[in-house]
Enzyme design. Structure first.
Site, PDB file in Angstrom:
ATOM      1  N   LYS A 237       0.822  -1.199   0.000  1.00  0.00           N
ATOM      2  CA  LYS A 237       0.000   0.000   0.000  1.00  0.00           C
ATOM      3  C   LYS A 237       0.861   1.256   0.000  1.00  0.00           C
ATOM      4  O   LYS A 237       0.371   2.356  -0.236  1.00  0.00           O
ATOM      5  CB  LYS A 237      -0.886   0.022   1.271  1.00  0.00           C
ATOM      6  CG  LYS A 237      -1.786  -1.170   1.414  1.00  0.00           C
ATOM      7  CD  LYS A 237      -2.481  -1.094   2.802  1.00  0.00           C
ATOM      8  CE  LYS A 237      -3.300  -2.364   3.018  1.00  0.00           C
ATOM      9  NZ  LYS A 237      -3.714  -2.495   4.410  1.00  0.00           N
ATOM     10  N   GLY A 238       2.128   1.093   0.317  1.00  0.00           N
ATOM     11  CA  GLY A 238       2.979   2.240   0.590  1.00  0.00           C
ATOM     12  C   GLY A 238       3.123   3.237  -0.542  1.00  0.00           C
ATOM     13  O   GLY A 238       3.360   4.420  -0.311  1.00  0.00           O
TER      14      GLY A 238
ATOM     15  N   GLU B 134       7.316   2.424  -6.275  1.00  0.00           N
ATOM     16  CA  GLU B 134       7.482   1.940  -4.900  1.00  0.00           C
ATOM     17  C   GLU B 134       7.746   3.113  -3.969  1.00  0.00           C
ATOM     18  O   GLU B 134       8.307   4.133  -4.382  1.00  0.00           O
ATOM     19  CB  GLU B 134       8.683   0.978  -4.820  1.00  0.00           C
ATOM     20  CG  GLU B 134       8.327  -0.485  -4.867  1.00  0.00           C
ATOM     21  CD  GLU B 134       7.686  -0.997  -3.573  1.00  0.00           C
ATOM     22  OE1 GLU B 134       7.104  -0.205  -2.816  1.00  0.00           O
ATOM     23  OE2 GLU B 134       7.770  -2.204  -3.339  1.00  0.00           O
ATOM     24  N   ASP B 135       7.372   2.944  -2.700  1.00  0.00           N
ATOM     25  CA  ASP B 135       7.720   3.984  -1.729  1.00  0.00           C
ATOM     26  C   ASP B 135       9.168   3.834  -1.264  1.00  0.00           C
ATOM     27  O   ASP B 135       9.882   4.814  -1.127  1.00  0.00           O
ATOM     28  CB  ASP B 135       6.752   3.977  -0.528  1.00  0.00           C
ATOM     29  CG  ASP B 135       6.650   2.615   0.138  1.00  0.00           C
ATOM     30  OD1 ASP B 135       7.140   1.617  -0.443  1.00  0.00           O
ATOM     31  OD2 ASP B 135       6.091   2.540   1.244  1.00  0.00           O
TER      32      ASP B 135
ATOM     33  N   ASP C 219      14.330  -1.466   0.177  1.00  0.00           N
ATOM     34  CA  ASP C 219      15.057  -1.782   1.407  1.00  0.00           C
ATOM     35  C   ASP C 219      16.038  -2.914   1.081  1.00  0.00           C
ATOM     36  O   ASP C 219      17.114  -2.661   0.542  1.00  0.00           O
ATOM     37  CB  ASP C 219      13.998  -2.169   2.453  1.00  0.00           C
ATOM     38  CG  ASP C 219      14.502  -2.174   3.870  1.00  0.00           C
ATOM     39  OD1 ASP C 219      15.711  -2.185   4.085  1.00  0.00           O
ATOM     40  OD2 ASP C 219      13.671  -2.190   4.800  1.00  0.00           O
TER      41      ASP C 219
ATOM     42  N   LYS D 153      17.021   2.884   0.676  1.00  0.00           N
ATOM     43  CA  LYS D 153      17.794   2.639   1.896  1.00  0.00           C
ATOM     44  C   LYS D 153      18.879   1.625   1.535  1.00  0.00           C
ATOM     45  O   LYS D 153      18.798   0.435   1.858  1.00  0.00           O
ATOM     46  CB  LYS D 153      16.849   2.090   2.975  1.00  0.00           C
ATOM     47  CG  LYS D 153      17.288   2.341   4.383  1.00  0.00           C
ATOM     48  CD  LYS D 153      16.446   1.541   5.335  1.00  0.00           C
ATOM     49  CE  LYS D 153      15.279   2.315   5.905  1.00  0.00           C
ATOM     50  NZ  LYS D 153      14.573   1.531   6.949  1.00  0.00           N
TER      51      LYS D 153
ATOM     52  N   PHE E 222      14.236   3.719  10.642  1.00  0.00           N
ATOM     53  CA  PHE E 222      12.859   3.331  10.352  1.00  0.00           C
ATOM     54  C   PHE E 222      12.078   4.622  10.121  1.00  0.00           C
ATOM     55  O   PHE E 222      11.991   5.475  10.999  1.00  0.00           O
ATOM     56  CB  PHE E 222      12.248   2.544  11.513  1.00  0.00           C
ATOM     57  CG  PHE E 222      10.969   1.865  11.116  1.00  0.00           C
ATOM     58  CD1 PHE E 222      10.972   0.511  10.774  1.00  0.00           C
ATOM     59  CD2 PHE E 222       9.773   2.574  11.036  1.00  0.00           C
ATOM     60  CE1 PHE E 222       9.801  -0.120  10.372  1.00  0.00           C
ATOM     61  CE2 PHE E 222       8.599   1.954  10.633  1.00  0.00           C
ATOM     62  CZ  PHE E 222       8.611   0.606  10.307  1.00  0.00           C
ATOM     63  N   VAL E 223      11.541   4.757   8.923  1.00  0.00           N
ATOM     64  CA  VAL E 223      10.862   6.007   8.583  1.00  0.00           C
ATOM     65  C   VAL E 223       9.387   5.762   8.284  1.00  0.00           C
ATOM     66  O   VAL E 223       9.001   4.685   7.831  1.00  0.00           O
ATOM     67  CB  VAL E 223      11.527   6.724   7.384  1.00  0.00           C
ATOM     68  CG1 VAL E 223      12.887   7.257   7.773  1.00  0.00           C
ATOM     69  CG2 VAL E 223      11.615   5.811   6.170  1.00  0.00           C
TER      70      VAL E 223
ATOM     71  N   ASP F  16       4.296   3.288   6.606  1.00  0.00           N
ATOM     72  CA  ASP F  16       3.525   3.099   7.834  1.00  0.00           C
ATOM     73  C   ASP F  16       4.324   2.444   8.951  1.00  0.00           C
ATOM     74  O   ASP F  16       5.396   1.871   8.736  1.00  0.00           O
ATOM     75  CB  ASP F  16       2.323   2.197   7.547  1.00  0.00           C
ATOM     76  CG  ASP F  16       2.751   0.730   7.396  1.00  0.00           C
ATOM     77  OD1 ASP F  16       3.666   0.461   6.591  1.00  0.00           O
ATOM     78  OD2 ASP F  16       2.197  -0.125   8.106  1.00  0.00           O
TER      79      ASP F  16
ATOM     80  N   ARG G 207       0.660   6.785   7.336  1.00  0.00           N
ATOM     81  CA  ARG G 207       0.793   6.883   5.876  1.00  0.00           C
ATOM     82  C   ARG G 207       0.376   8.261   5.369  1.00  0.00           C
ATOM     83  O   ARG G 207       0.823   8.705   4.319  1.00  0.00           O
ATOM     84  CB  ARG G 207      -0.079   5.829   5.179  1.00  0.00           C
ATOM     85  CG  ARG G 207       0.344   4.389   5.419  1.00  0.00           C
ATOM     86  CD  ARG G 207      -0.374   3.474   4.438  1.00  0.00           C
ATOM     87  NE  ARG G 207      -0.387   2.086   4.849  1.00  0.00           N
ATOM     88  CZ  ARG G 207       0.587   1.202   4.612  1.00  0.00           C
ATOM     89  NH1 ARG G 207       1.670   1.576   3.987  1.00  0.00           N
ATOM     90  NH2 ARG G 207       0.480  -0.054   5.012  1.00  0.00           N
TER      91      ARG G 207
HETATM   92  C1  PRP Z   1       7.574  -2.144   2.000  1.00  0.00           C
HETATM   93  C2  PRP Z   1       7.789  -1.325   0.730  1.00  0.00           C
HETATM   94  C3  PRP Z   1       8.295  -2.339  -0.249  1.00  0.00           C
HETATM   95  C4  PRP Z   1       9.050  -3.308   0.638  1.00  0.00           C
HETATM   96  C5  PRP Z   1      10.499  -2.994   0.560  1.00  0.00           C
HETATM   97  O1  PRP Z   1       6.326  -2.704   1.938  1.00  0.00           O
HETATM   98  O2  PRP Z   1       6.604  -0.728   0.288  1.00  0.00           O
HETATM   99  O3  PRP Z   1       7.252  -2.988  -0.935  1.00  0.00           O
HETATM  100  O4  PRP Z   1       8.586  -3.130   1.973  1.00  0.00           O
HETATM  101  O5  PRP Z   1      11.231  -3.925   1.293  1.00  0.00           O
HETATM  102  P1  PRP Z   1      12.338  -4.835   0.628  1.00  0.00           P
HETATM  103  O6  PRP Z   1      13.145  -3.993  -0.309  1.00  0.00           O
HETATM  104  O7  PRP Z   1      13.140  -5.289   1.831  1.00  0.00           O
HETATM  105  O8  PRP Z   1      11.668  -5.976  -0.067  1.00  0.00           O
HETATM  106  P2  PRP Z   1       5.591  -3.318   3.217  1.00  0.00           P
HETATM  107  O9  PRP Z   1       5.824  -4.798   3.245  1.00  0.00           O
HETATM  108  O10 PRP Z   1       5.972  -2.544   4.439  1.00  0.00           O
HETATM  109  O11 PRP Z   1       4.051  -3.104   2.848  1.00  0.00           O
HETATM  110  P3  PRP Z   1       3.217  -1.732   2.632  1.00  0.00           P
HETATM  111  O12 PRP Z   1       3.722  -1.100   1.359  1.00  0.00           O
HETATM  112  O13 PRP Z   1       1.802  -2.200   2.508  1.00  0.00           O
HETATM  113  O14 PRP Z   1       3.447  -0.843   3.834  1.00  0.00           O
END
Ligand code: PRP
Length: 178
Positions: free
Chosen positions: A42-43, A98-99, A102, A130, A151-152, A158, A164
């Site tokens: 959802k991010g 993507e938001d 990571d 990141k 952690f942001v 979120d 969000r």
């Molecule tokens: C977050 C973000 C990416 C993923 C990145 O999603 O939106 O999809 O994690 O992490 P990675 O590079 O380690 O794979 P999250 O699982 O928090 O779901 P959300 O977008 O619904 O908050």
């Protein structure tokens, strides 16, 4: 552990300016292509909404939902699609939004999955990178900001489903409960 909003890492004004620049770059690169902009739920929702308005070119929009198996959604490395695209991407110019990148596992899984559907092109636009946390190499075509390993939350990101809707990116601080 208690959690509270810490300092602002990226202000609303900085985000607005950077998203405007990214929108211009996208508009220039995709002029006449009518790209399909795909937000990763959802991010990415907040960023995508601003990005497509900053781009000011004809686009179509779709979303894909993913979740990770395992205890930590950001590190298990095994990803599954929980809500698939509603349209075919065959022969389409696809821009994934993507938001945050990571470890890179989610986006690399998605890329591999979407490539099997034969898009004409597939690029990635991410608001935050990141890089310190990277477990797999990721090519980011359009990047908003590189950030340190905090952690942001905010602007789509979120903690426990909250924050969000902040207009800025802030550090979430944790401290032992009293
Ligand atoms: C977050 C973000 C990416 C993923 C990145 O999603 O939106 O999809 O994690 O992490 P990675 O590079 O380690 O794979 P999250 O699982 O928090 O779901 P959300 O977008 O619904 O908050």
């Amino acid at each position: 552990m208690d959690h509270r909003l810490g300092r602002v890492l990226i202000s609303q004004a900085e985000i607005t300016e950077r998203v405007r620049e990214l929108g211009s770059a996208v508009a220039q690169d995709y002029a006449g292509c009518e790209p399909l902009v795909v937000g990763v739920l959802k991010g990415a929702v907040v960023f995508l909404a601003d990005l497509i308005r900053a781009a000011e070119i004809p686009v179509t929009v779709d979303f894909i939902g993913v979740s990770s198996y395992g205890t930590s959604s950001r590190s298990s490395g095994v990803v599954k699609i929980t809500s698939d695209l509603s349209v075919s991407i065959e022969d389409r110019h696809v821009l994934l939004v993507e938001d945050i990148i990571d470890t890179g596992r989610t986006i690399n899984y998605l890329r591999r999955n979407l490539q099997t559907r034969h898009p004409r092109s597939l690029k990635l636009c991410a608001l935050l990178d990141k890089a310190e946390r990277r477990a797999e190499e990721v090519a980011i075509d359009y990047l908003g900001f590189s950030i340190p390993n905090h952690f942001v939350v905010g602007y789509g990101l979120d903690f426990g489903g909250l924050y969000r809707n902040l207009g800025y990116i802030a550090v979430l601080e944790t401290e032992p409960s009293a």
